[in-house]
Design a protein around this motif. Sequence first.
Motif, PDB file in Angstrom:
ATOM      1  N   GLN A 224       0.845  -1.177   0.000  1.00 57.63           N
ATOM      2  CA  GLN A 224       0.000   0.000   0.000  1.00 57.63           C
ATOM      3  C   GLN A 224       0.888   1.237   0.000  1.00 57.63           C
ATOM      4  O   GLN A 224       1.887   1.283   0.704  1.00 57.63           O
ATOM      5  N   CYS A 293       5.869   2.907   1.424  1.00 54.87           N
ATOM      6  CA  CYS A 293       5.287   1.725   0.791  1.00 54.87           C
ATOM      7  C   CYS A 293       5.668   0.477   1.584  1.00 54.87           C
ATOM      8  O   CYS A 293       6.062  -0.544   1.002  1.00 54.87           O
ATOM      9  N   ARG A 297      -1.123  -4.783   1.301  1.00 57.09           N
ATOM     10  CA  ARG A 297      -2.560  -4.677   1.059  1.00 57.09           C
ATOM     11  C   ARG A 297      -3.314  -5.734   1.859  1.00 57.09           C
ATOM     12  O   ARG A 297      -2.842  -6.850   2.058  1.00 57.09           O
TER      13      ARG A 297
END
Length: 300
Positions: A224, A293, A297
């Motif tokens: 993500q 990052c 997810r």
Amino acid sequence: LPCYTLGPVLISLCERTPMGRPGRRTLSGAIVLGLVSIAAAYFPTIRWLLQSWVGDAYYRVGLLVPPVSLFLAWRLQRGRPVEGPARGWPLWVGLLVVTLALMAHALALHRGAYLISSVTLIFVLAGILLALAGPSVLRRQAFPLAFLLLAVPWPLLQACSPTLTQWVAEAAAALGRGMRIPVTASGANLHLPDSALDVTSPCTGIGSLMTFFAIAVLYAFLAQGPLPGKLALVLLAVPTAMVASIVRVGALVAISHYVGVDLAVRYYRLWSTALLLLVGLIFFGLVARALRCDEIRSDI
């Protein structure tokens, strides 16, 4: 081998076959027959891929790409309904893609162009997905299909290998001189006062470039974070592999100078690959955190 990327979607399709259409056994038999037919048509290409993965140090990561693609396809499709075989334009476009890809495969196989043939296999899988499950499932499975491209032995890496090997040797020599080791680089050779090291491409870890690139692409998909940060991670995969390779060869130089060549050879055989991956992953993790990052997810 990449044919089994369709497995999770096709199984889901069979489980949700409405009444009045062919039963589960009929559909399962047709699916198995279709996949076996594709595997038979692509047998020379699959054999070439296996030989490239096993026999070439540059593309060992190809052995892992299809299983990872299968796992991602299953995770992306798990618990999501598939209405059934597509109708209308998705069906005809899917069949057209399969037909054109098989024609290109036949021509490539006739000319011995296995690289092109292996790429057409991915288009065949995409066309089958579009025809059987529709555009929504194809969009969901786009990354597992595209990820299979990293299993193809692209010749660019081998063409760049001599230049990259020389850069790694020169940088490792500079690193050694920073540690006050009298080492000089001549092409891909490193010269010490009492020994010389022939730094070939496998010795530098250049073959790990594809491994780091595959890890970067996979992580960018799973993480993500902002899109520019994900793109930066992918672009930094090659510099990360180069830094890890320089540290690997630099350690080889230091062990050869301070301890001896015999121990350096033992280090190369037993520990250098682990050091290469460790340094690369640590550097990659730090960059991912700096780019925000570093979270995975939740939908996979």
